[in-house]
Design a protein around this motif. Structure first.
Motif, short mmCIF file in Angstrom:
data_model
loop_
_atom_site.label_atom_id
_atom_site.label_comp_id
_atom_site.label_asym_id
_atom_site.label_seq_id
_atom_site.Cartn_x
_atom_site.Cartn_y
_atom_site.Cartn_z
N LYS A 166 0.85 -1.18 0.00
CA LYS A 166 0.00 0.00 0.00
C LYS A 166 0.89 1.24 0.00
CE LYS A 166 -3.86 -2.15 2.47
NZ LYS A 166 -4.75 -2.09 3.66
N PRO A 178 -5.05 6.49 -0.18
CA PRO A 178 -4.33 5.20 -0.14
C PRO A 178 -4.41 4.49 -1.50
CG PRO A 178 -6.49 4.99 0.89
CD PRO A 178 -6.37 6.43 0.46
N ASN A 180 -3.26 1.00 -3.81
CA ASN A 180 -2.80 -0.38 -3.77
C ASN A 180 -1.66 -0.54 -4.76
OD1 ASN A 180 -4.74 -1.33 -1.88
ND2 ASN A 180 -6.28 -1.36 -3.50
#
Length: 228
Positions: A166, A178, A180
């Protein structure tokens, strides 16, 4: 533990020792103790000691295990160290060398070389900008060589391939998103720990926005409203 100490008629002691273990605590430090890298390192290790007690050489060949949490800052933050805090003392005479007189003082301490195989169960945190909160953390694999010389030079070489992770993107403390991190990203070091080559891809899930701006550009807003 194998080996031990070598000497010449109980003088000139030299280290010649080797420690091997399948469950070794290789690292247990915090940022205040070493800002270049810190964390908890657990794994299988083969450690060799050579040299004398003043100039010691340590070589570590290690493979990480679960429970390892390793932090490597790659931002360009630089601390301000005043020369007035740096002193070199020759113990037998009590003489203090000024920084300008460094050439007359021999450097002593430890040379540390580490070949580290990072397995997927080890958590690695890469700090891009700690002040802004730009931090990537995840799991992956790689082979990394760390070297710290007696004069304080610190180098990192090797590749770290990301399995999953992350990345928290921040902008002026107003935007916190955030992401991925996709599998297959690579972080490569060629010497300078603050000059890593970073090649990663990340996606942001759950993004929602109004289509009004897009429709207005093509003059479709009114048309869609009429048809509706």
């Amino acid at each position: 533990v194998t080996g031990g100490l070598r000497h010449t008629q109980m003088k000139d002691f030299k280290l010649d020792a080797r420690i091997q273990s399948d469950e070794f605590i290789l690292l247990n430090t915090k940022k205040a103790e070493n800002a270049d890298y810190y964390g908890t390192g657990i794994g299988r290790a083969d450690v060799r000691f050579s040299g004398d007690f003043i100039n010691t050489d340590i070589y570590v060949n290690a493979t990480t295990k679960a429970g390892t949490r390793f932090v490597i800052p790659v931002d360009d933050e630089v601390g301000d160290v005043s020369n007035s805090f740096v002193r070199f003392v020759k113990k037998d005479e009590g003489k203090v060398f000024k920084v300008d007189d460094l050439s007359s003082a021999s450097l002593t301490g430890v040379n540390l070389s580490m070949d580290l195989e990072v397995k997927e169960e080890a958590e690695v945190k890469i700090i891009f900008d700690e002040a802004q909160g730009n931090i990537m953390e995840g799991y992956g694999r790689g082979n990394i060589q760390l070297n710290i010389t007696r004069n304080g030079e610190f180098t990192v070489r090797g590749d770290y391939e990301i399995e999953n992770g992350k990345y928290l993107f921040t902008l002026m403390n107003f935007v916190n998103k955030p992401f991925n991190v996709k599998r297959g990203g690579v972080i490569r070091w060629t010497g300078d720990p603050l000059d890593a080559q970073i090649d990663i891809e990340a996606d942001y899930a759950g993004l929602r926005t109004s289509l009004t701006n897009f429709l207005t550009e093509y003059g479709l807003t009114g048309q869609l409203a009429t048809e509706a």
